[in-house]
Motif scaffolding. Structure first.
Motif, PDB file in Angstrom:
ATOM      1  N   LEU A  65       0.782  -1.204  -0.097  1.00 27.12           N
ATOM      2  CA  LEU A  65       0.004   0.131   0.030  1.00 27.12           C
ATOM      3  C   LEU A  65       0.931   1.269  -0.019  1.00 27.12           C
ATOM      4  N   GLY A  66       2.291   1.348   0.348  1.00 24.31           N
ATOM      5  CA  GLY A  66       2.878   2.263   0.594  1.00 24.31           C
ATOM      6  C   GLY A  66       2.381   3.427   1.503  1.00 24.31           C
ATOM      7  N   GLY A  67       2.190   4.616   1.177  1.00 25.58           N
ATOM      8  CA  GLY A  67       1.515   5.690   1.884  1.00 25.58           C
ATOM      9  C   GLY A  67      -0.063   6.091   1.325  1.00 25.58           C
ATOM     10  N   TYR A  89      -8.619   2.939  -3.398  1.00 22.68           N
ATOM     11  CA  TYR A  89      -9.749   1.969  -2.827  1.00 22.68           C
ATOM     12  C   TYR A  89     -10.055   1.090  -4.124  1.00 22.68           C
ATOM     13  N   PHE A  90     -10.724   1.763  -5.265  1.00 24.73           N
ATOM     14  CA  PHE A  90     -10.995   0.856  -6.199  1.00 24.73           C
ATOM     15  C   PHE A  90      -9.808   0.055  -7.113  1.00 24.73           C
ATOM     16  N   HIS A 132       1.845 -14.325  -4.241  1.00 18.17           N
ATOM     17  CA  HIS A 132       1.843 -13.305  -5.272  1.00 18.17           C
ATOM     18  C   HIS A 132       2.092 -11.799  -4.708  1.00 18.17           C
ATOM     19  N   ARG A 133       2.601 -10.958  -5.245  1.00 18.58           N
ATOM     20  CA  ARG A 133       2.738  -9.480  -4.709  1.00 18.58           C
ATOM     21  C   ARG A 133       2.494  -8.612  -5.723  1.00 18.58           C
ATOM     22  N   GLU A 134       1.622  -7.395  -5.394  1.00 17.30           N
ATOM     23  CA  GLU A 134       1.284  -6.461  -6.529  1.00 17.30           C
ATOM     24  C   GLU A 134       1.563  -5.029  -5.364  1.00 17.30           C
ATOM     25  N   ALA A 135       1.634  -3.970  -6.130  1.00 18.75           N
ATOM     26  CA  ALA A 135       1.737  -2.663  -5.531  1.00 18.75           C
ATOM     27  C   ALA A 135       0.709  -1.843  -5.903  1.00 18.75           C
ATOM     28  N   LEU A 136       0.167  -0.990  -5.046  1.00 16.74           N
ATOM     29  CA  LEU A 136      -0.999   0.025  -5.228  1.00 16.74           C
ATOM     30  C   LEU A 136      -0.523   0.856  -6.162  1.00 16.74           C
TER      31      LEU A 136
END
Length: 217
Positions: A185-187, A197-198, A213-217
């Motif tokens: 989510l970072g900041g 959010y969406f 699995h890894r994803e970044a927002l």
């Protein structure tokens, strides 16, 4: 921004994260939007928790034992009703959280006993369709913890949060039985920022095979 009312792909979602990551808030938002049954941990009912943060060596075992028995009772009541899965469930904890925190907080002798009890109680629970871990760096967790104002949490040390984070990551690396999504989510403030959010919904509403699995927002 137009709200996305599309059905969620996963029927049983568990949201995990470190203290102050926003997991309960996200669960409430997701449940309200999609009318999923909401299963929240009743951590405030643990009478040993305030004492634990002041004297962890003395109160670690009773605080973890209370958490384990209460989580087991709640999950047994809620997940034992199979018809609930017809409309979906979202929970803000996985039962294995019990073991991760216990390993971090108990001495080796206490942990060996605790581990035996845990495996007996854990045998019957279904695995989630998706385990979502909301990841924030420790330095971003501390302001969140201070902001929510729980007196007994105000003395939590960064090192303790780092240990919890490591315990989760160690568990993820050793688990290949369920889909695990680590979402960085970072900041980002997904409460104030609806686009964030969406974007989270878009990421979680994908098929993920078993594994990490890894994803970044």
């Amino acid at each position: 921004m137009k709200e996305d009312k599309a059905a969620l792909l996963h029927q049983f979602i568990v949201v995990e994260g470190n203290i102050g990551a926003g997991k309960t808030t996200f669960c409430k938002m997701l449940s309200a939007q999609h009318q999923y049954r909401l299963l929240l941990e009743q951590f405030a009912d643990n009478p040993f928790l305030p004492h634990f943060y002041k004297n962890p060596d003395r109160y670690a075992f009773p605080v973890e034992l209370f958490f384990m028995t209460e989580r087991h009772k709640q999950l047994q009541q809620e997940l034992g009703q199979h018809e609930l899965f017809q409309k979906g469930i979202i929970a803000d904890y996985l039962f294995v959280k019990t073991l991760l925190f216990a390993k971090n907080n108990l001495n080796p002798e206490e942990y060996r006993l605790f581990q035996r009890l845990f495996h007996i109680l854990n045998a019957s629970f279904p695995k989630p369709d998706l385990l979502l871990y909301l990841h924030r760096p420790v330095e971003q967790l501390l302001p969140n913890i201070r902001k929510r104002g729980r007196e007994y949490e105000q003395e939590i040390a960064p090192a303790y949060l780092q240990q919890i984070q490591q315990a989760y990551f160690d568990f993820f690396r050793s688990n290949e039985q369920m889909p695990i999504l680590i979402l960085d989510l970072g900041g980002q403030d997904f409460v104030a920022d609806r686009k964030a959010y969406f974007r989270m919904l878009e990421i979680i509403n994908r098929p993920y095979p078993a594994g990490v699995h890894r994803e970044a927002l």
